[in-house]
Design an enzyme around this catalytic site. Structure first.
Site, PDB file in Angstrom:
ATOM      1  CE  LYS A  20      -3.924  -1.928   2.441  1.00 19.06           C
ATOM      2  NZ  LYS A  20      -4.451  -2.303   3.735  1.00 19.06           N
ATOM      3  CD  GLN A  51      -3.669  -4.721   6.622  1.00 22.50           C
ATOM      4  OE1 GLN A  51      -3.608  -3.714   5.921  1.00 22.50           O
ATOM      5  NE2 GLN A  51      -4.127  -5.874   6.163  1.00 22.50           N
ATOM      6  CG  ASP A  55     -10.327  -0.546   4.255  1.00 27.18           C
ATOM      7  OD1 ASP A  55      -9.927  -0.794   3.096  1.00 27.18           O
ATOM      8  OD2 ASP A  55      -9.732  -0.899   5.281  1.00 27.18           O
TER       9      ASP A  55
END
Ligand code: NAP
Length: 284
Positions: free
Chosen positions: A50, A94, A117
């Site tokens: 990422k 995460q 997200d």
């Protein structure tokens, strides 16, 4: 033209579009805060990828490497700080989190405008009314693949196998928003093979290696494989790749949906930046 979709190539094209868009922000850069707990190798590799993608497109990253013994209260207070920090545009935690931390409490604490997200119930609610701006990344990646390969979705029978909150359900809503007739299948579905044989588009997101077999699909079907599994030491998807002999389009694993997920995260960071800075968001 090959019937094998090149997700890596589409992802590169989109990343270049995002990079160009960010260059037009006159020196300003969106900022993504990433929180990672513990030392799980897979999560670290993913976060590293990422960060590389962020560097490429011009997104600033602040990564918080935290001990996995951190309490839920401490993690919630870090999120609160990041919510209030106007220099941070996107917040990503995460997953998975350690067992002593309630995942929902953490994800629901993130300011929906910074929820890159697309997991916050506010954004899921907007998706269900076809008005979302921040949409979850893997499903958006699947939709983007269909769009870039000029797949007509309207009126098609679309079957989604898998109903998780992060993939199956949102992709079902996205397909419905594009006027497909959608069926969502899961472990309690009866006669799945009947459904797979009727479907014009099948998206499989179950995590069972090579599950969908050629005898289960019709000639000309479009197949999107979200699964990531290891089988005989090799990476493979949920779709037996010999289905490519019947499919008009199919995503491989690796190199299909996978590269799109991080790319759509980059896109969400840019969208979040624009929303927070009252910049018009074109078609998304
Ligand atoms: P998940 O939360 O474990 O959900 C799996 C879903 O599949 C559940 O709804 C389950 O049904 C259904 N299912 C499992 N076995 C089935 C079967 N034999 N027949 C019908 N339905 C079945 O998984 P997930 O997070 O959605 O991930 C699915 C796969 O996608 C995994 O391989 C994961 O690694 C991969 N993934 C890839 C990306 C990417 O970037 N490419 C991103 C996210 C996930 P029930 O609800 O009835 O239990």
């Amino acid at each position: 033209m090959s019937n094998i979709i090149n997700g890596t190539e589409i992802a590169k094209i989109i990343k270049d579009e995002i990079k160009k868009d960010i260059e037009n922000l006159q020196g300003k850069k969106p900022c993504l805060a990433v929180i990672i707990l513990g030392n799980d190798d897979a999560s670290h590799i993913y976060v590293n990828n990422k960060n590389k993608a962020c560097d490429y497109v011009g997104i600033k990253t602040d990564t918080y490497f935290l001990d996995d013994s951190i309490s839920e209260v401490e993690l919630l207070s870090l999120i609160e700080e990041l919510n209030d920090d106007t220099s941070v545009n996107g917040i990503l935690v995460q997953l998975p989190l350690p067992k002593h931390i309630n995942e929902k409490n953490i994800l629901f604490k993130i300011n929906p405008l910074k929820d890159v997200d697309g997991f916050h119930p506010y954004n899921i609610g907007l998706l269900s009314t076809n008005s979302a701006t921040l949409k979850s990344c893997t499903p958006s990646g699947c939709m983007e693949i269909l769009k870039r390969y000029n797949v007509e979705i309207k009126g098609k029978n679309a079957l989604v196998i898998g109903r998780s909150n992060i993939v199956g359900k949102p992709i079902s809503m996205m397909l419905l928003n594009e006027d497909a007739t959608v069926t969502t299948a899961h472990t309690k579905t009866k006669d799945l093979e009947y459904l797979t044989k009727q479907a014009d588009i099948i998206i499989v997101a179950i995590g069972v290696a090579n599950f969908l077999k050629p005898h289960m699909v019709k000639e000309g079907v479009i197949l999107i494989d979200v699964g990531i599994n290891r089988f005989d030491g090799k990476l493979c998807g949920d779709i037996d790749f010999s289905c490519s002999n019947k499919a008009s389009l199919i995503t491989p694993v690796p190199g299909g949906v996978g590269p799109m997920t991080i790319t759509m995260l980059m896109k969400n960071c840019l969208i979040a930046y624009k929303i927070q800075n009252n910049i018009n968001i074109e078609e998304n």
